[in-house]
Write a protein that holds these residues in place. Structure first.
Motif, PDB file in Angstrom:
ATOM      1  N   ASP A 135      45.213  53.398  48.053  1.00 45.97           N
ATOM      2  CA  ASP A 135      43.807  53.733  47.778  1.00 45.97           C
ATOM      3  C   ASP A 135      43.621  54.144  46.318  1.00 45.97           C
ATOM      4  N   LEU A 136      44.579  54.915  45.809  1.00 47.45           N
ATOM      5  CA  LEU A 136      44.525  55.345  44.411  1.00 47.45           C
ATOM      6  C   LEU A 136      44.527  54.127  43.486  1.00 47.45           C
ATOM      7  N   ALA A 137      45.439  53.186  43.756  1.00 50.37           N
ATOM      8  CA  ALA A 137      45.540  51.982  42.920  1.00 50.37           C
ATOM      9  C   ALA A 137      44.242  51.179  42.967  1.00 50.37           C
ATOM     10  N   LEU A 138      43.693  51.010  44.167  1.00 51.00           N
ATOM     11  CA  LEU A 138      42.447  50.244  44.303  1.00 51.00           C
ATOM     12  C   LEU A 138      41.300  50.967  43.599  1.00 51.00           C
ATOM     13  N   GLY A 164      38.307  43.007  31.834  1.00 56.66           N
ATOM     14  CA  GLY A 164      38.253  41.967  32.866  1.00 56.66           C
ATOM     15  C   GLY A 164      39.472  42.051  33.761  1.00 56.66           C
ATOM     16  N   CYS A 165      39.234  42.126  35.047  1.00 52.09           N
ATOM     17  CA  CYS A 165      40.338  42.298  35.990  1.00 52.09           C
ATOM     18  C   CYS A 165      39.858  41.821  37.353  1.00 52.09           C
ATOM     19  N   ARG A 166      40.471  40.779  37.883  1.00 51.95           N
ATOM     20  CA  ARG A 166      39.952  40.178  39.123  1.00 51.95           C
ATOM     21  C   ARG A 166      40.673  40.667  40.380  1.00 51.95           C
ATOM     22  N   PHE A 167      41.984  40.959  40.225  1.00 47.55           N
ATOM     23  CA  PHE A 167      42.775  41.260  41.417  1.00 47.55           C
ATOM     24  C   PHE A 167      43.575  42.549  41.296  1.00 47.55           C
ATOM     25  N   VAL A 168      43.908  43.121  42.446  1.00 51.24           N
ATOM     26  CA  VAL A 168      45.019  44.076  42.534  1.00 51.24           C
ATOM     27  C   VAL A 168      46.117  43.320  43.271  1.00 51.24           C
ATOM     28  N   VAL A 169      47.316  43.272  42.684  1.00 48.54           N
ATOM     29  CA  VAL A 169      48.385  42.463  43.271  1.00 48.54           C
ATOM     30  C   VAL A 169      49.633  43.296  43.517  1.00 48.54           C
ATOM     31  N   VAL A 170      50.458  42.778  44.404  1.00 46.72           N
ATOM     32  CA  VAL A 170      51.749  43.406  44.669  1.00 46.72           C
ATOM     33  C   VAL A 170      52.732  42.322  45.090  1.00 46.72           C
ATOM     34  N   ASP A 171      53.988  42.448  44.610  1.00 50.07           N
ATOM     35  CA  ASP A 171      55.063  41.613  45.150  1.00 50.07           C
ATOM     36  C   ASP A 171      55.596  42.386  46.340  1.00 50.07           C
ATOM     37  N   ARG A 179      45.720  46.998  54.832  1.00 49.26           N
ATOM     38  CA  ARG A 179      44.961  47.694  53.805  1.00 49.26           C
ATOM     39  C   ARG A 179      44.153  46.735  52.934  1.00 49.26           C
ATOM     40  N   GLY A 180      43.884  45.550  53.472  1.00 47.50           N
ATOM     41  CA  GLY A 180      42.949  44.630  52.834  1.00 47.50           C
ATOM     42  C   GLY A 180      43.555  43.587  51.914  1.00 47.50           C
ATOM     43  N   PHE A 182      47.327  40.069  47.391  1.00 48.01           N
ATOM     44  CA  PHE A 182      46.280  40.493  46.466  1.00 48.01           C
ATOM     45  C   PHE A 182      45.026  40.976  47.180  1.00 48.01           C
ATOM     46  N   VAL A 183      44.268  41.799  46.453  1.00 46.11           N
ATOM     47  CA  VAL A 183      42.904  42.152  46.833  1.00 46.11           C
ATOM     48  C   VAL A 183      42.001  41.567  45.756  1.00 46.11           C
ATOM     49  N   ASP A 184      40.966  40.838  46.173  1.00 40.40           N
ATOM     50  CA  ASP A 184      40.026  40.229  45.236  1.00 40.40           C
ATOM     51  C   ASP A 184      38.922  41.237  44.918  1.00 40.40           C
ATOM     52  N   LEU A 185      38.909  41.747  43.694  1.00 39.58           N
ATOM     53  CA  LEU A 185      37.947  42.795  43.328  1.00 39.58           C
ATOM     54  C   LEU A 185      36.517  42.274  43.224  1.00 39.58           C
ATOM     55  N   TYR A 186      36.358  40.962  43.052  1.00 35.56           N
ATOM     56  CA  TYR A 186      35.003  40.396  43.040  1.00 35.56           C
ATOM     57  C   TYR A 186      34.425  40.476  44.446  1.00 35.56           C
ATOM     58  N   LYS A 187      35.232  40.099  45.421  1.00 29.39           N
ATOM     59  CA  LYS A 187      34.746  40.112  46.812  1.00 29.39           C
ATOM     60  C   LYS A 187      34.561  41.551  47.314  1.00 29.39           C
ATOM     61  N   THR A 188      35.500  42.437  46.941  1.00 26.42           N
ATOM     62  CA  THR A 188      35.419  43.786  47.508  1.00 26.42           C
ATOM     63  C   THR A 188      34.347  44.637  46.839  1.00 26.42           C
ATOM     64  N   SER A 189      33.960  44.275  45.591  1.00 29.48           N
ATOM     65  CA  SER A 189      32.941  45.102  44.925  1.00 29.48           C
ATOM     66  C   SER A 189      31.546  44.514  45.127  1.00 29.48           C
ATOM     67  N   ALA A 190      31.478  43.339  45.776  1.00 29.79           N
ATOM     68  CA  ALA A 190      30.171  42.680  45.941  1.00 29.79           C
ATOM     69  C   ALA A 190      29.286  43.480  46.892  1.00 29.79           C
TER      70      ALA A 190
END
Ligand SMILES: CC(C)(COP(=O)(O)OP(=O)(O)OC[C@H]1O[C@@H](n2cnc3c(N)ncnc32)[C@H](O)[C@@H]1OP(=O)(O)O)[C@@H](O)C(=O)NCCC(=O)NCCS
Length: 184
Positions: A123-126, A138-145, A157-158, A176-184
């Motif tokens: 949650d903190l990272a998001l 400009g930043c579109r995604f939060v990603v993790v390997d 967690r989405g 990944f979490v798509d920040l465009y979709k989640t902030s829409a």
């Protein structure tokens, strides 16, 4: 930020003691080594930011029971492969890299697992990505390997598994979490 009242989540500082994290399996030794030996240097050199979960263990003393490390990252796609959801953006984006915030490392001490600490770190990272990075850079995604065993954890967690042939074959697939979709 905190999962439990007595646990404080904050950026690590030069004076913090970062030893003693117990992760059980030897496969997680690199996560322990990074925290003990490299996290502070990465922090000082602006290579990464590490946030720790600290519990009080006496007069002005704290023990670290988990951490998350964040860096600038990107999602790289091969020609002909599409990031799901981005392909139908109808935007003229000619690059094969998408800007992202990356969860580089995440670990919680096995003595306090299952209490929501890792969820609080995610949650903190998001929150940082959405509220601080995205409005300024400009930043579109939060990603993790993701480690294979942690894929369901991130899905709940989405996060979405990057749906490419190459990614599905990786031992630590990109999610990944798509920040465009989640902030829409
Ligand atoms: C995965 C991990 C970070 C979860 O920490 P946590 O504080 O126990 O997580 P939370 O309490 O917020 O949530 C517990 C969730 O983790 C899952 N989990 C528990 N142990 C796990 C493990 N060893 N590996 C993967 N997931 C695990 C639980 O099923 C639970 O999932 P759910 O809530 O979606 O049902 C922790 O188990 C860990 O540090 N594992 C070793 C290192 C690792 O795999 N890190 C992830 C790197 S990408």
């Amino acid at each position: 930020v905190s999962a439990e009242p007595e646990i404080e989540i904050r950026q690590i500082q030069a004076g913090d003691k970062l030893t003693g994290l117990s992760l059980g399996s030897a496969q997680f030794t690199p996560l322990k080594t990074f925290l003990q030996k490299h996290a502070k240097t990465y922090h000082q050199r602006n290579l990464a930011r590490t946030y720790g979960a600290f519990v009080p263990v006496g007069e002005a003393r704290f023990k670290i029971v988990g951490y998350i490390t964040l860096v600038c990252g990107e999602v790289v796609v091969d020609h002909g492969e599409a990031v799901p959801g981005v392909a139908d953006d109808e935007v003229d984006y000619r690059y094969l890299q998408y800007p992202a915030v990356k969860i580089a490392r995440l670990a919680v001490d096995d003595r306090v697992q299952g209490r929501g600490l890792a969820s609080a770190f995610v949650d903190l990272a998001l929150g940082i990505a959405k509220d601080t990075i995205c409005p300024a850079v400009g930043c579109r995604f939060v990603v993790v390997d993701s480690k294979a065993a942690a894929v369901p954890f991130y899905e709940r967690r989405g996060f979405t598994l990057l749906d490419t042939e190459a990614n599905r074959r990786r031992p630590e697939p990109v999610m990944f979490v798509d920040l465009y979709k989640t902030s829409a």
